[in-house]
Motif scaffolding. Structure first.
Motif, short mmCIF file in Angstrom:
data_model
loop_
_atom_site.label_atom_id
_atom_site.label_comp_id
_atom_site.label_asym_id
_atom_site.label_seq_id
_atom_site.Cartn_x
_atom_site.Cartn_y
_atom_site.Cartn_z
N GLU A 52 0.82 -1.22 0.00
CA GLU A 52 0.00 0.00 0.00
C GLU A 52 0.84 1.26 0.00
O GLU A 52 0.51 2.24 -0.67
CB GLU A 52 -0.95 0.00 1.20
CG GLU A 52 -1.99 1.10 1.08
CD GLU A 52 -3.12 0.93 2.05
OE1 GLU A 52 -3.85 1.91 2.21
OE2 GLU A 52 -3.29 -0.16 2.62
N ARG A 55 2.08 1.81 -3.56
CA ARG A 55 1.00 2.18 -4.47
C ARG A 55 0.55 3.62 -4.31
O ARG A 55 0.15 4.26 -5.27
CB ARG A 55 -0.21 1.25 -4.27
CG ARG A 55 -0.04 -0.07 -4.96
CD ARG A 55 -1.29 -0.92 -4.84
NE ARG A 55 -1.31 -1.49 -3.48
CZ ARG A 55 -2.38 -1.50 -2.70
NH1 ARG A 55 -3.51 -1.01 -3.12
NH2 ARG A 55 -2.32 -2.03 -1.50
N THR A 56 0.58 4.15 -3.10
CA THR A 56 0.06 5.51 -2.85
C THR A 56 1.15 6.55 -2.66
O THR A 56 0.84 7.70 -2.36
CB THR A 56 -0.84 5.48 -1.59
OG1 THR A 56 -0.08 5.04 -0.48
CG2 THR A 56 -2.05 4.59 -1.80
N ARG A 59 0.83 9.50 -5.33
CA ARG A 59 -0.53 9.87 -5.72
C ARG A 59 -0.84 11.35 -5.50
O ARG A 59 -1.54 11.96 -6.29
CB ARG A 59 -1.53 9.01 -4.96
CG ARG A 59 -2.95 9.19 -5.44
CD ARG A 59 -3.91 8.33 -4.69
NE ARG A 59 -3.72 6.94 -5.09
CZ ARG A 59 -4.37 5.93 -4.54
NH1 ARG A 59 -5.21 6.16 -3.56
NH2 ARG A 59 -4.17 4.71 -4.94
#
Length: 195
Positions: A52, A55-56, A59
């Protein structure tokens, strides 16, 4: 240009294949319980590809999504260009014939191929002939493959082809020139037992 595209196609396919085999084989080996090498991205068999945090991570950055979209757009355009280059029709569908009255007529490329093939097949010592018409409709060219009987002189067969079938095709279509690539190959007969 076609030779360059062929080389680029082979190099890209080879690179893509090597990358996929290396990554896929590594993932499969680690998934089946092989120890992960020190350079491998993840520690073991149950480790996820992107956690996680990974992935972020980017962002909330303002530049992240435009860069991702631009890279993906370039990849899509390159893939489309590659697909068009590979799938593009190599055969000339039609030949524009100058009728001499200011107008023109259209001759189907397959009809000219068939006529050339039939006339070349009837040459003395030609066992088989294949003709492929390429190029633009205003400036076609021919690729011809002849399989010659063993007793035939290749120079004689080539001279007969150029003065016969190719000249007739060029004159019939009203072309100023019909550049041709001719490949000659001898027919190999299998030895037979004589009793």
């Amino acid at each position: 240009m076609r030779a360059v595209l062929g080389r680029i196609n082979r190099v890209l396919l080879a690179l893509a294949g090597l990358v996929l085999v290396a990554l896929g084989g590594s993932v499969l080996a680690i998934g089946l319980g092989a120890p992960a090498p020190s350079w491998w991205l993840h520690g073991g068999r149950h480790d996820v590809l992107l956690d996680e945090a990974e992935r972020t991570r980017w962002r909330d950055e303002g530049w992240w999504w435009p860069v991702v979209l631009a890279v993906l757009a370039v990849l899509v355009l390159l893939c489309l260009w590659w697909l068009v280059a590979v799938v593009r029709r190599r055969r000339s569908a039609e030949v524009l014939v100058d009728t001499g009255d200011g107008d023109g007529a259209v001759l189907r490329g397959r009809a000219l191929e068939r006529a050339l093939t039939e006339e070349a097949s009837q040459l003395d010592g030609v066992a088989q002939a294949r003709v492929l018409l390429t190029g633009r409709r205003t400036a076609p060219s021919a690729r011809i493959r002849l399989r010659l009987e063993p007793h035939v002189d290749p120079g004689t067969a080539l001279h007969a082809l150029t003065t016969g079938a190719l000249t007739h095709a060029r004159d019939a279509a009203g072309l100023a020139a019909l550049p041709s690539e001719v490949r000659l190959r001898a027919v190999k007969h299998r030895a037979e037992r004589v009793s």
